[in-house]
Motif scaffolding. Structure first.
Motif, PDB file in Angstrom:
ATOM      1  N   MET A   1      66.291  11.400  36.986  1.00 58.17           N
ATOM      2  CA  MET A   1      65.381  12.037  37.937  1.00 58.17           C
ATOM      3  C   MET A   1      65.777  13.496  38.111  1.00 58.17           C
ATOM      4  SD  MET A   1      64.676  11.050  41.942  1.00 58.17           S
ATOM      5  CE  MET A   1      64.158   9.397  41.549  1.00 58.17           C
ATOM      6  N   ASP A   2      64.840  14.405  37.902  1.00 57.88           N
ATOM      7  CA  ASP A   2      65.162  15.819  38.060  1.00 57.88           C
ATOM      8  C   ASP A   2      64.205  16.547  39.003  1.00 57.88           C
ATOM      9  OD1 ASP A   2      62.895  15.911  36.539  1.00 57.88           O
ATOM     10  OD2 ASP A   2      63.785  16.966  34.835  1.00 57.88           O
ATOM     11  N   LEU A   3      63.302  15.801  39.632  1.00 55.63           N
ATOM     12  CA  LEU A   3      62.370  16.398  40.593  1.00 55.63           C
ATOM     13  C   LEU A   3      62.345  15.537  41.843  1.00 55.63           C
ATOM     14  CD1 LEU A   3      60.305  18.691  41.014  1.00 55.63           C
ATOM     15  CD2 LEU A   3      58.544  17.148  40.144  1.00 55.63           C
ATOM     16  N   LEU A   4      62.633  16.172  42.973  1.00 62.59           N
ATOM     17  CA  LEU A   4      62.716  15.450  44.241  1.00 62.59           C
ATOM     18  C   LEU A   4      61.892  16.174  45.293  1.00 62.59           C
ATOM     19  CD1 LEU A   4      65.874  15.863  42.982  1.00 62.59           C
ATOM     20  CD2 LEU A   4      66.286  14.016  44.601  1.00 62.59           C
ATOM     21  N   ARG A   5      61.442  15.429  46.282  1.00 63.22           N
ATOM     22  CA  ARG A   5      60.753  16.021  47.432  1.00 63.22           C
ATOM     23  C   ARG A   5      61.483  15.603  48.702  1.00 63.22           C
ATOM     24  NH1 ARG A   5      54.494  16.160  47.280  1.00 63.22           N
ATOM     25  NH2 ARG A   5      55.036  18.097  46.213  1.00 63.22           N
ATOM     26  N   VAL A   6      61.775  16.585  49.540  1.00 62.72           N
ATOM     27  CA  VAL A   6      62.497  16.362  50.786  1.00 62.72           C
ATOM     28  C   VAL A   6      61.600  16.768  51.940  1.00 62.72           C
ATOM     29  CG1 VAL A   6      64.478  17.061  52.190  1.00 62.72           C
ATOM     30  CG2 VAL A   6      64.756  16.747  49.728  1.00 62.72           C
ATOM     31  N   VAL A   7      61.549  15.947  52.972  1.00 60.61           N
ATOM     32  CA  VAL A   7      60.826  16.331  54.191  1.00 60.61           C
ATOM     33  C   VAL A   7      61.805  16.295  55.353  1.00 60.61           C
ATOM     34  CG1 VAL A   7      60.033  13.943  54.531  1.00 60.61           C
ATOM     35  CG2 VAL A   7      58.895  15.816  55.731  1.00 60.61           C
ATOM     36  N   MET A   8      61.813  17.352  56.133  1.00 58.99           N
ATOM     37  CA  MET A   8      62.704  17.463  57.286  1.00 58.99           C
ATOM     38  C   MET A   8      61.884  17.481  58.566  1.00 58.99           C
ATOM     39  SD  MET A   8      65.380  20.384  56.044  1.00 58.99           S
ATOM     40  CE  MET A   8      66.035  20.361  54.368  1.00 58.99           C
ATOM     41  N   VAL A   9      62.450  16.901  59.600  1.00 59.32           N
ATOM     42  CA  VAL A   9      61.858  16.960  60.939  1.00 59.32           C
ATOM     43  C   VAL A   9      62.613  18.024  61.715  1.00 59.32           C
ATOM     44  CG1 VAL A   9      61.340  15.690  63.052  1.00 59.32           C
ATOM     45  CG2 VAL A   9      61.281  14.514  60.833  1.00 59.32           C
ATOM     46  N   GLY A  10      61.890  18.977  62.289  1.00 58.93           N
ATOM     47  CA  GLY A  10      62.529  20.029  63.064  1.00 58.93           C
ATOM     48  C   GLY A  10      63.320  19.468  64.229  1.00 58.93           C
ATOM     49  N   ALA A  11      64.523  19.995  64.409  1.00 55.72           N
ATOM     50  CA  ALA A  11      65.420  19.494  65.447  1.00 55.72           C
ATOM     51  C   ALA A  11      64.971  19.923  66.835  1.00 55.72           C
ATOM     52  CB  ALA A  11      66.841  19.995  65.191  1.00 55.72           C
ATOM     53  N   SER A  12      65.328  19.125  67.834  1.00 55.14           N
ATOM     54  CA  SER A  12      65.015  19.473  69.222  1.00 55.14           C
ATOM     55  C   SER A  12      65.770  20.734  69.616  1.00 55.14           C
ATOM     56  CB  SER A  12      65.383  18.325  70.164  1.00 55.14           C
ATOM     57  OG  SER A  12      66.778  18.076  70.119  1.00 55.14           O
ATOM     58  N   ARG A  13      65.228  21.423  70.631  1.00 56.99           N
ATOM     59  CA  ARG A  13      65.787  22.673  71.144  1.00 56.99           C
ATOM     60  C   ARG A  13      65.770  23.794  70.097  1.00 56.99           C
ATOM     61  NH1 ARG A  13      69.379  18.744  73.248  1.00 56.99           N
ATOM     62  NH2 ARG A  13      69.086  18.429  75.492  1.00 56.99           N
ATOM     63  N   THR A  14      64.869  23.682  69.129  1.00 58.25           N
ATOM     64  CA  THR A  14      64.622  24.778  68.191  1.00 58.25           C
ATOM     65  C   THR A  14      63.122  25.048  68.204  1.00 58.25           C
ATOM     66  OG1 THR A  14      64.111  23.476  66.202  1.00 58.25           O
ATOM     67  CG2 THR A  14      66.445  23.833  66.705  1.00 58.25           C
ATOM     68  N   PRO A  15      62.683  26.200  67.701  1.00 61.08           N
ATOM     69  CA  PRO A  15      61.235  26.463  67.624  1.00 61.08           C
ATOM     70  C   PRO A  15      60.516  25.512  66.674  1.00 61.08           C
ATOM     71  CG  PRO A  15      62.507  28.493  67.349  1.00 61.08           C
ATOM     72  CD  PRO A  15      63.474  27.358  67.255  1.00 61.08           C
ATOM     73  N   TYR A  16      61.282  24.730  65.923  1.00 60.71           N
ATOM     74  CA  TYR A  16      60.705  23.892  64.883  1.00 60.71           C
ATOM     75  C   TYR A  16      60.621  22.415  65.268  1.00 60.71           C
ATOM     76  CZ  TYR A  16      62.243  28.163  62.597  1.00 60.71           C
ATOM     77  OH  TYR A  16      62.449  29.481  62.285  1.00 60.71           O
ATOM     78  N   HIS A  17      60.948  22.086  66.520  1.00 61.59           N
ATOM     79  CA  HIS A  17      61.032  20.674  66.891  1.00 61.59           C
ATOM     80  C   HIS A  17      59.706  19.949  66.701  1.00 61.59           C
ATOM     81  CE1 HIS A  17      59.080  21.518  70.789  1.00 61.59           C
ATOM     82  NE2 HIS A  17      59.915  22.523  70.913  1.00 61.59           N
ATOM     83  N   ASP A  18      59.834  18.739  66.171  1.00 60.39           N
ATOM     84  CA  ASP A  18      58.711  17.832  65.883  1.00 60.39           C
ATOM     85  C   ASP A  18      57.866  18.272  64.696  1.00 60.39           C
ATOM     86  OD1 ASP A  18      59.147  15.736  67.638  1.00 60.39           O
ATOM     87  OD2 ASP A  18      58.175  16.775  69.293  1.00 60.39           O
ATOM     88  N   GLY A  19      58.165  19.420  64.107  1.00 60.84           N
ATOM     89  CA  GLY A  19      57.436  19.833  62.916  1.00 60.84           C
ATOM     90  C   GLY A  19      57.949  19.108  61.678  1.00 60.84           C
ATOM     91  N   LEU A  20      57.139  19.078  60.634  1.00 59.73           N
ATOM     92  CA  LEU A  20      57.549  18.545  59.340  1.00 59.73           C
ATOM     93  C   LEU A  20      57.609  19.694  58.336  1.00 59.73           C
ATOM     94  CD1 LEU A  20      55.460  15.245  58.990  1.00 59.73           C
ATOM     95  CD2 LEU A  20      57.864  15.487  59.661  1.00 59.73           C
ATOM     96  N   PHE A  21      58.654  19.699  57.515  1.00 63.67           N
ATOM     97  CA  PHE A  21      58.865  20.788  56.569  1.00 63.67           C
ATOM     98  C   PHE A  21      59.190  20.181  55.207  1.00 63.67           C
ATOM     99  CE2 PHE A  21      59.992  21.982  60.855  1.00 63.67           C
ATOM    100  CZ  PHE A  21      59.202  23.101  61.059  1.00 63.67           C
ATOM    101  N   PHE A  22      58.349  20.490  54.230  1.00 59.49           N
ATOM    102  CA  PHE A  22      58.452  19.892  52.906  1.00 59.49           C
ATOM    103  C   PHE A  22      59.092  20.862  51.907  1.00 59.49           C
ATOM    104  CE2 PHE A  22      55.497  17.020  54.818  1.00 59.49           C
ATOM    105  CZ  PHE A  22      55.623  15.823  54.121  1.00 59.49           C
ATOM    106  N   PHE A  23      60.022  20.325  51.134  1.00 58.71           N
ATOM    107  CA  PHE A  23      60.719  21.093  50.106  1.00 58.71           C
ATOM    108  C   PHE A  23      60.734  20.286  48.804  1.00 58.71           C
ATOM    109  CE2 PHE A  23      62.402  22.333  54.190  1.00 58.71           C
ATOM    110  CZ  PHE A  23      62.557  23.706  54.111  1.00 58.71           C
ATOM    111  N   ASP A  24      60.416  20.960  47.697  1.00 63.29           N
ATOM    112  CA  ASP A  24      60.542  20.353  46.370  1.00 63.29           C
ATOM    113  C   ASP A  24      61.788  20.902  45.700  1.00 63.29           C
ATOM    114  OD1 ASP A  24      58.190  18.974  46.782  1.00 63.29           O
ATOM    115  OD2 ASP A  24      56.948  20.403  45.664  1.00 63.29           O
ATOM    116  N   LEU A  25      62.597  20.017  45.143  1.00 68.28           N
ATOM    117  CA  LEU A  25      63.824  20.399  44.464  1.00 68.28           C
ATOM    118  C   LEU A  25      63.737  20.004  42.995  1.00 68.28           C
ATOM    119  CD1 LEU A  25      64.605  19.846  47.565  1.00 68.28           C
ATOM    120  CD2 LEU A  25      66.948  19.652  46.721  1.00 68.28           C
ATOM    121  N   GLN A  26      63.986  20.952  42.125  1.00 66.60           N
ATOM    122  CA  GLN A  26      64.018  20.675  40.699  1.00 66.60           C
ATOM    123  C   GLN A  26      65.423  20.947  40.173  1.00 66.60           C
ATOM    124  OE1 GLN A  26      61.430  22.997  38.171  1.00 66.60           O
ATOM    125  NE2 GLN A  26      61.443  21.435  36.576  1.00 66.60           N
TER     126      GLN A  26
END
Length: 228
Positions: A1-26
């Motif tokens: 496997m050489d291609l991955l997709r990561v999704v992160m949930v924004g942490a509380s007490r940050t401007p990003y809380h409850d957001g979803l952030f998608f990253f592709d890694l090759q």
């Protein structure tokens, strides 16, 4: 496997809380001698100094930004987990303003404190816009994941918006009550008046839990919009 997709949930007490952030890694052919190539699904928004509209992630560990020692990729010591944790902890943090090149010297200084708040407010607004993009155009294969996340967290997103509109901020770690007062700029309030109805409509469409509790939030937006 050489291609991955990561999704992160924004942490509380940050401007990003409850957001979803998608990253592709090759993983390039030379991996692990070379770091993975990482692409961020930005939807044309730059909500952090390290995350460009083009999708480029600027991080020493990825050799896309200057660094030395343990900050840069090592074929023997670095890992994919380290990359993910670094993005979560060092990039999507509570004060993204200081991620701007050279601005780390202004931590705890009056100028830094004065500029960090509006920067975080803008990052929060861009996080909300990212939510709308994801709800309308979720990455392929993650359609149900996106819906399920916002079905459970939509009410808390609206709760935070409502708290900002009232000049408060929600303790999002518990998401139960307003915990403390914090200044809210007129610009943020005005932007939220325009954005909350769209969020409400998107969450209602996916039948998010408890959104009906925050009809008052939408009403507040109409009142504030009328005053402007």
């Amino acid at each position: 496997m050489d291609l991955l997709r990561v999704v992160m949930v924004g942490a509380s007490r940050t401007p990003y809380h409850d957001g979803l952030f998608f990253f592709d890694l090759q993983l390039p052919p030379s991996y692990p001698d070379a770091p993975p190539q990482v692409y961020y699904h930005s939807f044309g928004l730059r909500l952090n100094p390290n995350l460009y509209e083009s999708g480029t992630v600027y991080l020493s560990l990825l050799n896309t930004f200057g660094g030395e020692g343990t900050e840069v990729w090592s074929s023997t010591a670095s890992s994919l987990l380290q990359v993910v944790v670094s993005i979560q902890g060092l990039v999507l943090n509570d004060k993204p303003y200081y991620n701007e090149t050279g601005y780390e010297t202004m931590v705890d200084k009056p100028e830094g404190r004065r500029n960090a708040l509006p920067y975080s407010e803008n990052a929060y607004l861009l996080t909300l816009r990212t939510m709308l993009h994801l709800l309308h155009r979720p990455p392929r294969g993650f359609e149900e994941f996106v819906k399920e996340h916002f079905r459970h967290r939509g009410r808390f997103v609206l709760r935070t918006c409502n708290a900002w509109l009232q000049g408060n901020i929600v303790d999002n770690a518990h998401a139960t009550e307003v915990s403390r007062k914090q200044p809210c700029s007129a610009g943020l309030r005005l932007a939220l008046t325009n954005m909350v109805p769209s969020l409400m409509a998107a969450f209602t469409e996916i039948r998010a839990d408890g959104c009906e509790e925050y009809r008052s939030c939408e009403s507040n937006c109409h009142v504030l919009s009328a005053t402007h």
